[in-house]
Design an enzyme around this catalytic site. Structure first.
Site, PDB file in Angstrom:
ATOM      1  N   ASP A   9       7.592  41.767  15.652  1.00 15.93           N
ATOM      2  CA  ASP A   9       8.450  40.714  15.096  1.00 15.93           C
ATOM      3  C   ASP A   9       9.785  40.624  15.828  1.00 15.93           C
ATOM      4  O   ASP A   9      10.548  41.587  15.852  1.00 15.93           O
ATOM      5  CB  ASP A   9       8.695  41.014  13.608  1.00 15.93           C
ATOM      6  CG  ASP A   9       9.474  39.899  12.913  1.00 15.93           C
ATOM      7  OD1 ASP A   9       9.445  38.755  13.392  1.00 15.93           O
ATOM      8  OD2 ASP A   9      10.113  40.187  11.879  1.00 15.93           O
ATOM      9  N   ASP A  44      11.085  31.902  17.746  1.00 16.05           N
ATOM     10  CA  ASP A  44      10.689  32.971  16.836  1.00 16.05           C
ATOM     11  C   ASP A  44       9.184  33.246  16.908  1.00 16.05           C
ATOM     12  O   ASP A  44       8.384  32.351  16.657  1.00 16.05           O
ATOM     13  CB  ASP A  44      11.080  32.528  15.409  1.00 16.05           C
ATOM     14  CG  ASP A  44      10.772  33.577  14.368  1.00 16.05           C
ATOM     15  OD1 ASP A  44      10.634  34.760  14.719  1.00 16.05           O
ATOM     16  OD2 ASP A  44      10.665  33.212  13.185  1.00 16.05           O
TER      17      ASP A  44
END
Ligand SMILES: *[C@@H]1O[C@H](CO)[C@@H](O)[C@H](O)[C@H]1NC(C)=O
Ligand SMILES: *[C@@H]1O[C@H](CO)[C@@H](O)[C@H](O)[C@H]1NC(C)=O
Length: 434
Positions: free
Chosen positions: A101, A306
């Site tokens: 992440d 992202d």
């Protein structure tokens, strides 16, 4: 004894001979496994909206501003594209399947496979708690009892961190199939996660750098477009870039250091017109999105890139402009804009201008892979657009999210030491796989 002249060259020779060992490290690359964890387009869209809300709120909270938590309490859907890396911890090591992440920075294990204490485990005596809030990773985690350890973390044979802080979760998280998170976001995001201090925790990238395993605090991300639900189609490179994965040049955009625009990797790119930071120190990045040659979709906006977001999110007004330009109609069964094949034939590219360079996001890149239509509750012959509404009007600080659909078309480089982010085209920028 007097130093004779020959001593000096000898000393220099030693330095010269030693130097390459210290600094000449090649970037280290390892594969990423993609998993599409999705049952409906609605949940997919909702998951990204919640993540956007979380990111916005975290930045607001950190800058001491009032936060409207109401939207965060919407049901969490947790559906997204997830990237997994197998990471070994301890000695003898246990391998954990960790979600990679860029939107969070703590690394933790133990959710599914129990954390095994070995001779290299060191309980720091501190608790560690990360509020993922919502989005891909759910607020469930914040209720887990967690302890901080330092341990040996083996990312690849060439990348063995001898003392990395990790959070250890209890087994009972219900996060089945995954053991935790490899957080490769900016170090800032670890502040406030330790129970006994306000100190930041060095991320895995910081540790790799401080232990001399990589030369630069740089992470590069590469994904290939794919129509499979579970496939190894990505690659993470530490300490530099993988020259074999992009075409042309990497164009770097300087980032603003103005807090909290610098809070997330992505806000670095755009950092404009955001109430979240001081406009007077605006670095003057030229940022816009147009559709085809002439239709302005978004102008002067702040947003992020992202890996934890699947779709391309735009502020509501930009999304509406895009829907109008493409003729896309909201499809109730899927939750995405749908177009006819005639509209698809007429679809034009989106042009992203980042730091003065234009990136072409082709018509094929703008549609959901048709072979995965049924995975999101769509009809087999439908054509769905991957552009979704972030849920707030532009000018609110997070006006777009370049999610996975963007990153599988453009190579991206996160260079924290030089405060810049880079993008490049890849052999798949113009792929027609969807
Ligand atoms: C995958 O989606 C399901 C809901 O369909 C959710 O319960 C689960 O937590 C998700 N997994 C992850 C890792 O987000
Ligand atoms: C993609 O296609 C466009 C239009 O044909 C072309 O201008 C561009 O150079 C191509 N980009 C890459 C990376 O191949």
């Amino acid at each position: 004894m007097r130093l004779n002249a020959s001593f000096v060259p000898l000393f220099l020779a030693v330095v010269v001979a030693t130097k390459p060992v210290i600094v000449d490290r090649s970037p280290i690359t390892f594969p990423l496994l993609k998993k599409l964890n999705v049952t409906s387009g609605h949940n997919l869209v909702q998951s990204g909206k919640q993540r956007a809300q979380l990111l916005r709120n975290q930045a607001l909270r950190k800058s001491g501003q009032a936060v409207d938590d109401v939207l965060v309490d919407e049901p969490v859907t947790n559906e997204a594209v997830i990237y997994i890396a197998d990471i070994a911890v301890g000695s003898p090591a246990t391998t954990y399947h960790l979600i990679v992440d860029t939107g969070s920075s703590n690394t933790w294990v133990g959710a599914d496979t129990d954390y095994a204490e070995t001779t290299t485990s060191d309980d720091t005596g501190s608790g560690v708690s990360v509020s993922y809030g919502s989005g891909s990773f759910s607020g469930k985690f914040r209720f887990l009892p967690r302890e901080e350890y330092t341990d040996t973390v083996t990312i690849t044979d060439d990348l063995v961190l001898s003392s990395q802080s990790i959070g250890v979760a209890s087994r009972s998280s219900g996060f089945s199939g995954y053991d935790g998170i490899l957080g490769i976001g900016p170090t800032d995001l670890t502040e406030g996660t330790l129970s006994n201090s306000n100190a930041e925790i060095p991320t895995v990238v910081d540790t790799a750098f401080s232990e001399g395993l990589i030369d630069e605090q740089v992470i590069s991300v590469y994904f290939e477009p794919t129509t499979e639900e579970e496939v190894e189609n990505g690659e993470l490179t530490w300490g530099g870039v993988d020259d074999s994965k992009y075409t042309g040049e990497i164009n770097y955009t300087p980032v603003t250091n103005t807090y909290p625009a610098s809070y997330y990797w992505g806000t670095y790119i755009l950092g404009l017109r955001s109430p979240l930071h001081d406009l007077t120190t605006d670095p003057g990045i030229d940022q816009s999105i147009t559709y085809g040659n002439s239709v302005t979709i978004l102008d002067n906006n702040a947003g992020i890139t992202d890996t934890g977001t699947t779709l391309l999110y735009l502020a509501t007004d930009a999304y509406n402009a895009y829907a109008e330009a493409t003729g896309g109609e909201y499809d109730n069964s899927v939750g995405l804009l749908s177009i006819t094949s005639a509209q698809f034939d007429a679809l034009e590219s989106l042009f992203f201008s980042i730091g003065g360079v234009t990136y072409e996001f082709t018509p094929n890149a703008q549609i959901w892979p048709r072979s995965l239509n049924t995975a999101i509750g769509g009809s087999e012959d439908g054509i769905y657009l991957v552009v979704a509404d972030v849920g707030t009007p532009s000018g609110q600080g997070l006006d777009f999210i370049n999610g996975y659909v963007f990153l599988e078309r453009f190579y991206s480089v996160y260079d924290s030491a030089n405060s810049q982010i880079g993008f490049a085209t890849t052999p798949f920028t113009n792929a027609t796989s969807n």
